[in-house]
Design an enzyme around this catalytic site. Structure first.
Site, PDB file in Angstrom:
ATOM      1  N   TYR A 140     -98.869  -2.243 -50.674  1.00  0.00           N
ATOM      2  CA  TYR A 140    -100.098  -1.641 -50.153  1.00  0.00           C
ATOM      3  C   TYR A 140    -101.145  -1.426 -51.245  1.00  0.00           C
ATOM      4  CZ  TYR A 140     -97.414  -0.683 -45.897  1.00  0.00           C
ATOM      5  OH  TYR A 140     -96.656  -0.801 -44.773  1.00  0.00           O
ATOM      6  N   LYS A 191     -85.049  -6.471 -50.662  1.00  0.00           N
ATOM      7  CA  LYS A 191     -84.735  -7.842 -50.260  1.00  0.00           C
ATOM      8  C   LYS A 191     -84.502  -8.651 -51.530  1.00  0.00           C
ATOM      9  CE  LYS A 191     -85.518  -9.774 -46.666  1.00  0.00           C
ATOM     10  NZ  LYS A 191     -84.538 -10.403 -45.746  1.00  0.00           N
ATOM     11  N   ASP A 223     -83.461  -5.842 -44.090  1.00  0.00           N
ATOM     12  CA  ASP A 223     -83.364  -6.292 -42.694  1.00  0.00           C
ATOM     13  C   ASP A 223     -82.032  -5.870 -42.087  1.00  0.00           C
ATOM     14  OD1 ASP A 223     -82.245  -8.048 -44.548  1.00  0.00           O
ATOM     15  OD2 ASP A 223     -82.556  -9.827 -43.316  1.00  0.00           O
ATOM     16  N   ASP A 251     -90.150   5.119 -39.709  1.00  0.00           N
ATOM     17  CA  ASP A 251     -90.612   5.259 -38.326  1.00  0.00           C
ATOM     18  C   ASP A 251     -89.482   4.937 -37.353  1.00  0.00           C
ATOM     19  OD1 ASP A 251     -93.087   6.091 -38.971  1.00  0.00           O
ATOM     20  OD2 ASP A 251     -94.183   4.431 -38.059  1.00  0.00           O
TER      21      ASP A 251
END
Ligand code: NAD
Length: 366
Positions: A140, A191, A223, A251
């Protein structure tokens, strides 16, 4: 003696904070909690008073105190303000200036609300996990970023996942310290199979582990982590992950527990001279303009945010546990604010009545 700065903010922020003040007063009165409580404005309320969503004096106070407790900011009255004056800028500036790099989101399922989860009751009943998300770096913020053209009339969107060793190290230390205070199990998610930043992340977390040998560390690809969170969330205790994966996984974990009105959070930064981390505690929900002024807001997310402050800023695990157990008992007796009533049998409570019930349980514990 500790110090707390209360910033109620906008919308239902002041409504739920009024209830938290009653809880704080109870602890000060009955448990002799010794900390100073100051109050100030943030968001739209600060804009109305000072023409800015965060006054310099308020920021100075926030940098000074042991913990900030924030309600919520924003609302339709402020939607047309220019970008830098929007209420949310006040919140983002606080997070940036306090350098709050570790966002801590518990996902705790109170038994009485297990049927609210989209998962089977037995999968979430008794769930109590925490996700630590790196908050100030990663994709971000990484450069280069932007939308470019490559000369062939095609636009290219670019964002860069970038982490330094020190950025990974400090959030890993926060997560290990948290795990030490809990069940001493930490799972790090990245990852590393396809991203170099993930390989570095894993290396540094392993390095930090050397200083936290009492904590059992595992690594998982993010994942798979997402799958495991919805398959068997109780296998986890503390999860640490980067900004992007943390955004999504926290979330996802939040929804395991049901309602937005129940979710607290903490954001922690570097330790100050007194050994306490800079810290801001806030409910996950926003200012809820659709129910503002109707006595419908669930105060529990904000009360649980105060409980997190007791636990992490004031090292008062005993009173944090007492408060959380009192909330659990109230829910078990069927008291519900409107957001918790959907399809459920229960006694409907206003914002104030819910706090009255929690205070009754606290009194009963004496
Ligand atoms: P929201 O979280 O305010 O509301 C979403 C829904 O959940 C609404 O239906 C609301 O009534 C309900 N809800 C939220 N908190 C509740 C509570 N404690 N009790 C009962 N019901 C509750 O999100 P939104 O509607 O997308 O945003 C409203 C405003 O809040 C916007 O201005 C947004 O920018 C701001 N916001 C602020 C924060 C923050 O301060 N941290 C976070 C999210 C949104």
């Amino acid at each position: 003696m500790g110090s707390l700065l209360i910033l109620p903010g906008d919308g239902i922020g002041p409504e739920v904070m009024t209830e938290v003040r009653r809880i704080i007063a109870w602890f000060q009165d009955k448990k002799y909690l010794k900390f100073t409580v100051e109050e100030d404005l943030v968001g739209g309320a600060a804009y109305d008073m000072h023409g800015t969503p965060l006054a310099d004096e308020t920021l100075a106070k926030a940098l000074e105190v042991d913990a900030v407790l924030l309600g919520a900011v924003g609302g339709p009255d402020y939607d047309n303000l220019s970008f830098n004056l929007k209420p949310e800028r006040g919140l983002l500036k606080l997070r940036k200036e306090l350098d709050l790099f570790a966002n801590i989101r518990p996902a705790q399922c109170f038994d009485a609300l297990a049927s609210f989860s989209s998962l089977k009751k037995e999968v979430v009943s008794g769930l109590d996990i925490v996700i630590v998300r790196e908050l100030t770096s990663g994709i971000y913020f990484g450069e280069p970023r932007g939308i470019h053209t490559d000369g062939s009339n095609e636009r290219i969107g670019v964002n860069t996942q970038r982490y330094t060793e020190s950025e990974i190290r400090r959030v890993a230390i926060s997560a290990f310290e948290l795990a030490l205070k809990r069940n001493k199990k930490l799972c790090s998610m990245e990852k590393a199979n396809v991203m170099e930043s993930g390989i570095l992340w894993r290396d540094i977390v392993d390095e930090v582990h050397v200083d936290f040998k009492d904590v059992e560390l595992s690594h998982m690809y993010a994942d798979n982590g997402a799958m495991q969170l919805v398959r068997d969330p109780k296998q986890f205790d503390v999860i640490v992950t980067d900004n992007l994966f943390g955004d999504i996984l926290s979330d996802c974990a939040a929804m395991l527990t049901g309602s937005l009105g129940m979710l607290p959070s903490a954001s922690l930064g570097n330790k100050k001279e007194n050994g306490l981390p800079r810290a801001m505690y806030e409910p996950v929900h926003g200012s809820a303009p659709d129910i503002t002024g109707q006595s419908k807001a669930n105060p529990i997310a904000c009360i649980l945010s105060f409980s997190m402050a007791l636990r992490y800023s004031f090292s008062d695990v005993q009173n944090a546990n007492l408060l959380e157990q009192s909330i659990e008992k109230v829910l078990a007796k069927g008291y519900r604010t409107p957001d918790l009533m959907m399809g459920e049998q229960g006694s409907l409570c206003s914002t104030k009545e819910m706090t009255d019930k929690i205070l009754e349980e606290l009194d009963a514990s004496l």
